[in-house]
Write a protein that holds these residues in place. Structure first.
Motif, PDB file in Angstrom:
ATOM      1  N   ARG A  44       0.946  -1.209   0.119  1.00 62.25           N
ATOM      2  CA  ARG A  44       0.007   0.118   0.139  1.00 62.25           C
ATOM      3  C   ARG A  44       0.655   1.197   0.025  1.00 62.25           C
ATOM      4  N   ALA A  45       1.786   1.235   0.712  1.00 58.32           N
ATOM      5  CA  ALA A  45       2.718   2.396   0.959  1.00 58.32           C
ATOM      6  C   ALA A  45       3.465   2.581  -0.461  1.00 58.32           C
ATOM      7  N   ALA A  46       3.905   1.428  -1.065  1.00 61.41           N
ATOM      8  CA  ALA A  46       4.532   1.539  -2.448  1.00 61.41           C
ATOM      9  C   ALA A  46       3.520   2.099  -3.504  1.00 61.41           C
ATOM     10  N   LEU A  47       2.228   1.790  -3.429  1.00 60.54           N
ATOM     11  CA  LEU A  47       1.334   2.209  -4.401  1.00 60.54           C
ATOM     12  C   LEU A  47       1.181   3.875  -4.164  1.00 60.54           C
ATOM     13  N   LEU A  48       1.016   4.394  -2.909  1.00 56.06           N
ATOM     14  CA  LEU A  48       0.709   5.500  -2.607  1.00 56.06           C
ATOM     15  C   LEU A  48       2.230   6.507  -3.095  1.00 56.06           C
ATOM     16  N   PHE A  75       0.562   9.893   3.279  1.00 54.57           N
ATOM     17  CA  PHE A  75      -0.071   8.791   3.633  1.00 54.57           C
ATOM     18  C   PHE A  75       0.744   7.609   3.688  1.00 54.57           C
ATOM     19  N   ALA A  76       1.581   7.539   2.500  1.00 57.57           N
ATOM     20  CA  ALA A  76       2.492   6.396   2.558  1.00 57.57           C
ATOM     21  C   ALA A  76       3.383   6.265   3.877  1.00 57.57           C
ATOM     22  N   ASP A  77       3.795   7.459   4.419  1.00 53.16           N
ATOM     23  CA  ASP A  77       4.708   7.654   5.656  1.00 53.16           C
ATOM     24  C   ASP A  77       3.782   7.076   6.768  1.00 53.16           C
ATOM     25  N   VAL A  78       2.538   7.644   6.689  1.00 52.77           N
ATOM     26  CA  VAL A  78       1.584   7.025   7.910  1.00 52.77           C
ATOM     27  C   VAL A  78       1.543   5.549   7.960  1.00 52.77           C
ATOM     28  N   VAL A  79       1.434   4.770   6.554  1.00 55.11           N
ATOM     29  CA  VAL A  79       1.181   3.515   6.566  1.00 55.11           C
ATOM     30  C   VAL A  79       2.445   2.910   7.187  1.00 55.11           C
ATOM     31  N   ASP A  80       3.452   3.469   6.736  1.00 58.57           N
ATOM     32  CA  ASP A  80       4.862   2.841   6.975  1.00 58.57           C
ATOM     33  C   ASP A  80       4.947   2.690   8.731  1.00 58.57           C
ATOM     34  N   GLU A  81       4.674   4.078   9.288  1.00 60.03           N
ATOM     35  CA  GLU A  81       4.899   4.322  10.485  1.00 60.03           C
ATOM     36  C   GLU A  81       4.093   3.320  11.632  1.00 60.03           C
ATOM     37  N   GLY A  82       2.617   3.188  11.136  1.00 61.12           N
ATOM     38  CA  GLY A  82       1.620   2.320  11.606  1.00 61.12           C
ATOM     39  C   GLY A  82       1.124   2.696  12.869  1.00 61.12           C
ATOM     40  N   SER A  83       1.057   3.864  13.352  1.00 68.26           N
ATOM     41  CA  SER A  83       0.452   4.239  14.605  1.00 68.26           C
ATOM     42  C   SER A  83      -1.163   4.443  14.428  1.00 68.26           C
ATOM     43  N   PHE A  84      -1.578   4.683  13.085  1.00 66.01           N
ATOM     44  CA  PHE A  84      -2.986   4.700  12.767  1.00 66.01           C
ATOM     45  C   PHE A  84      -3.757   3.641  13.001  1.00 66.01           C
ATOM     46  N   LEU A  85      -3.075   2.437  13.410  1.00 60.78           N
ATOM     47  CA  LEU A  85      -3.697   1.156  13.465  1.00 60.78           C
ATOM     48  C   LEU A  85      -4.237   1.280  14.854  1.00 60.78           C
ATOM     49  N   PRO A  92       6.473  -8.704  15.984  1.00 62.67           N
ATOM     50  CA  PRO A  92       7.622  -8.752  14.902  1.00 62.67           C
ATOM     51  C   PRO A  92       7.615  -7.701  13.902  1.00 62.67           C
ATOM     52  N   LEU A  93       6.422  -6.828  13.725  1.00 59.59           N
ATOM     53  CA  LEU A  93       6.557  -5.955  12.792  1.00 59.59           C
ATOM     54  C   LEU A  93       7.166  -4.384  13.277  1.00 59.59           C
ATOM     55  N   GLY A  94       7.456  -4.476  14.595  1.00 63.23           N
ATOM     56  CA  GLY A  94       8.079  -3.267  15.234  1.00 63.23           C
ATOM     57  C   GLY A  94       7.025  -2.035  15.071  1.00 63.23           C
ATOM     58  N   LEU A  95       5.759  -2.323  15.446  1.00 64.50           N
ATOM     59  CA  LEU A  95       4.805  -1.119  15.298  1.00 64.50           C
ATOM     60  C   LEU A  95       4.498  -0.385  16.704  1.00 64.50           C
ATOM     61  N   PRO A  96       4.333   0.677  16.767  1.00 62.37           N
ATOM     62  CA  PRO A  96       3.904   1.350  17.947  1.00 62.37           C
ATOM     63  C   PRO A  96       2.654   0.921  18.600  1.00 62.37           C
ATOM     64  N   ARG A  97       2.876   0.728  20.017  1.00 64.98           N
ATOM     65  CA  ARG A  97       1.452   0.261  20.534  1.00 64.98           C
ATOM     66  C   ARG A  97       1.466   0.678  21.925  1.00 64.98           C
ATOM     67  N   ARG A  98       0.196   0.613  22.418  1.00 67.41           N
ATOM     68  CA  ARG A  98       0.089   1.127  23.859  1.00 67.41           C
ATOM     69  C   ARG A  98      -0.319  -0.071  24.810  1.00 67.41           C
TER      70      ARG A  98
END
Length: 497
Positions: A49-53, A96-106, A491-497
């Motif tokens: 998705r990030a590559a598409l954007l 938005f590609a950066d948003v997807v890569d960073e992952g906090s939107f999840l 495993p994906l190193g995503l930000p989470r609370r």
């Protein structure tokens, strides 16, 4: 019945340029939505998705001269304005590609089990998943940034939602070109082209919002059109979120101290803002509360001079031009309304900017409600007030807005109270600035109370992705069954609370 042709029209002459497409039938809309829905699994990969954007942004930049030429031929917005809009559009896609890569939107949240709480807490893991196919209704006044490759499309794709765009009839050729570039970007990164599908036609737009596989919709346009689609979305057997940006007056309050301090500067700034893009920005300041008295007179004089110097301009289409001329004439004819600079026709295909003035007391009495409604085009209304009580009374009668602006002095005793009064009216509150121009940033909010928008969401900035997601919590779920995003080892190193 034969499908109706879709024509590209030159707003500078009102003459058709070329037939671009035909309006989609109900069957064609159904096929478009089903084709888009079939790509959901392919869009699940965030890396793709990030590559598409980013690829879409690159292709739009490469095709820039052709895109700008097509958009100018259909909108008369001019190469300079459209060059900036294209840059904004590609920046949005990359953002938005950066948003997807960073992952906090999840919005990943994990509560580990705790048997000592009351009641005992199980293992809870929450994140957000894409809703499904998003219907995007393109805007007239931004043929790129709020249309086929614009923020609604970018944020929906970033969320993992395929998109079916209903092209705006004012720029069908530009829409076709932009859609082809987005579809080519999908193919280049190994995605099905149908992650983005384009349809044309009023009836197609209605069919789209009713389709059972459409999970949400984003709209930018008129109150009348947006409300009709909002209502259609609400009465479906399964209602869907409808994020509509419909209309805004964008009030400005000029304090007496600000007028004393810099009347000329404020008058010139207002003129530039209200005439930008021929007054066809959704954030145009369309209503101003200015003080009576000598300082207010100097402001009106400066505004008169600045607006008088603007050149006639072409609006997006002749229908909008006609509505502008009718609306300004009706307002100017109201008792007690004066026109220091009369807006009106500048020629067979152009309009002149202008502004109207009225005593704020008339509005307090409930007279001339038309002056408190948006008039699309280069015109604003200046209401002259005598007291803070009049300001409060007029503000209490205003509908919801995208923006509200306070022009204040450095040491201004009225500023705090007025800022508090403006805050409930709008999604973005400005101090000593002008609302035209919406920065694409994480803290941006482009929305507001109804009728500015039909939801509390923003259509600009990183958080606009939230419109196309819904939360899901997994409870007491074994690690091997959890999505990788929610597992203990992250495993994906995503930000989470």
């Amino acid at each position: 019945m034969a499908a109706e042709p879709v024509w590209s029209v030159d707003p500078r002459t009102g003459k058709p340029r070329e037939q671009v497409a035909v309006e989609a039938t109900a069957d064609e809309v159904d096929r478009a939505v089903r084709a888009a829905a079939a790509t959901r699994e392919a869009l699940a990969d965030r890396t793709v998705r990030a590559a598409l954007l980013r690829t879409a942004a690159d292709l739009l930049d490469e095709a820039g001269p052709h895109v700008i030429e097509a958009a100018d031929a259909e909108t008369a917005l001019g190469p300079a304005r459209l060059t900036g809009e294209l840059a904004r559009t590609t920046a949005q896609l990359r953002s938005f590609a950066d948003v997807v890569d960073e992952g906090s939107f999840l919005d990943i949240r994990i509560d580990l089990p705790d048997p000592t709480t009351t009641p005992p807490r199980p293992d809870l893991r929450r994140w957000k998943i894409p809703l499904g196919v998003v219907a995007v209704y393109a805007a007239s006044n931004f043929p790129l940034a709020f249309s086929v490759p614009g923020g609604d499309t970018a944020s929906a794709l970033a969320a993992g939602c395929p998109v079916v765009v209903k092209a705006h009839p004012d720029h069908p050729a530009t829409s076709e070109l932009a859609a082809s570039l987005l579809r080519r970007a999908a193919a280049k990164v190994g995605l099905p082209e149908d992650v983005v599908v384009l349809v044309h036609g009023f009836d197609a737009g209605v069919e789209l919002v009713r389709h059972p596989l459409v999970a949400a919709a984003g709209f930018t346009g008129s109150i009348r059109g947006g409300r009709a689609l909002f209502d259609a979305a609400a009465v479906r057997p399964v209602p869907i979120p409808f994020h509509g940006e419909l209309g805004s007056l964008n009030p400005v309050v000029i304090t007496g101290a600000a007028a004393e301090e810099r009347a000329g500067e404020i008058g010139a700034g207002l003129a530039a803002s209200m005439t930008m893009g021929q007054g066809q920005f959704c954030t145009k300041p369309g209503f101003v509360l200015a003080p009576s008295g000598e300082a207010g007179d100097r402001f009106v004089s400066a505004l008169t001079d600045a607006v008088s110097e603007t050149e006639p301009g072409v609006m997006l289409d002749h229908r909008m031009r006609g509505s502008f001329l009718t609306g300004t004439f009706e307002r100017a004819e109201l008792p007690g309304v004066t026109a220091p600079v009369m807006p009106g026709p500048g020629g067979p295909h152009t309009v002149n900017a202008g502004f109207l003035t009225v005593d704020a007391g008339a509005l307090v009495k409930g007279e001339h409600d038309t002056l408190l409604e948006e008039c699309f085009g280069p015109v604003t209304v200046v209401a002259r007030y005598d007291s803070q009580e009049q300001i409060t009374a007029v503000l209490s009668r205003l509908p919801g807005n995208l923006t509200a602006t306070l022009q204040m002095a450095e040491e201004d005793p009225d500023a705090a109270a007025l800022l508090a009064e403006l805050t409930p009216l709008a999604g973005r509150v400005l101090v000593n600035g002008w609302p035209t121009g919406v920065a694409v940033a994480g803290a941006q909010h482009h929305g507001g109370p109804y009728p500015a928008t039909t939801s509390t969401s923003t259509s600009v900035g990183a958080t606009s992705i939230e419109r196309w997601l819904r939360p899901v919590t997994y409870q007491s779920t074994p690690q091997h069954l959890l999505p990788p995003e929610l597992r203990d080892d992250n495993p994906l190193g995503l930000p989470r609370r």
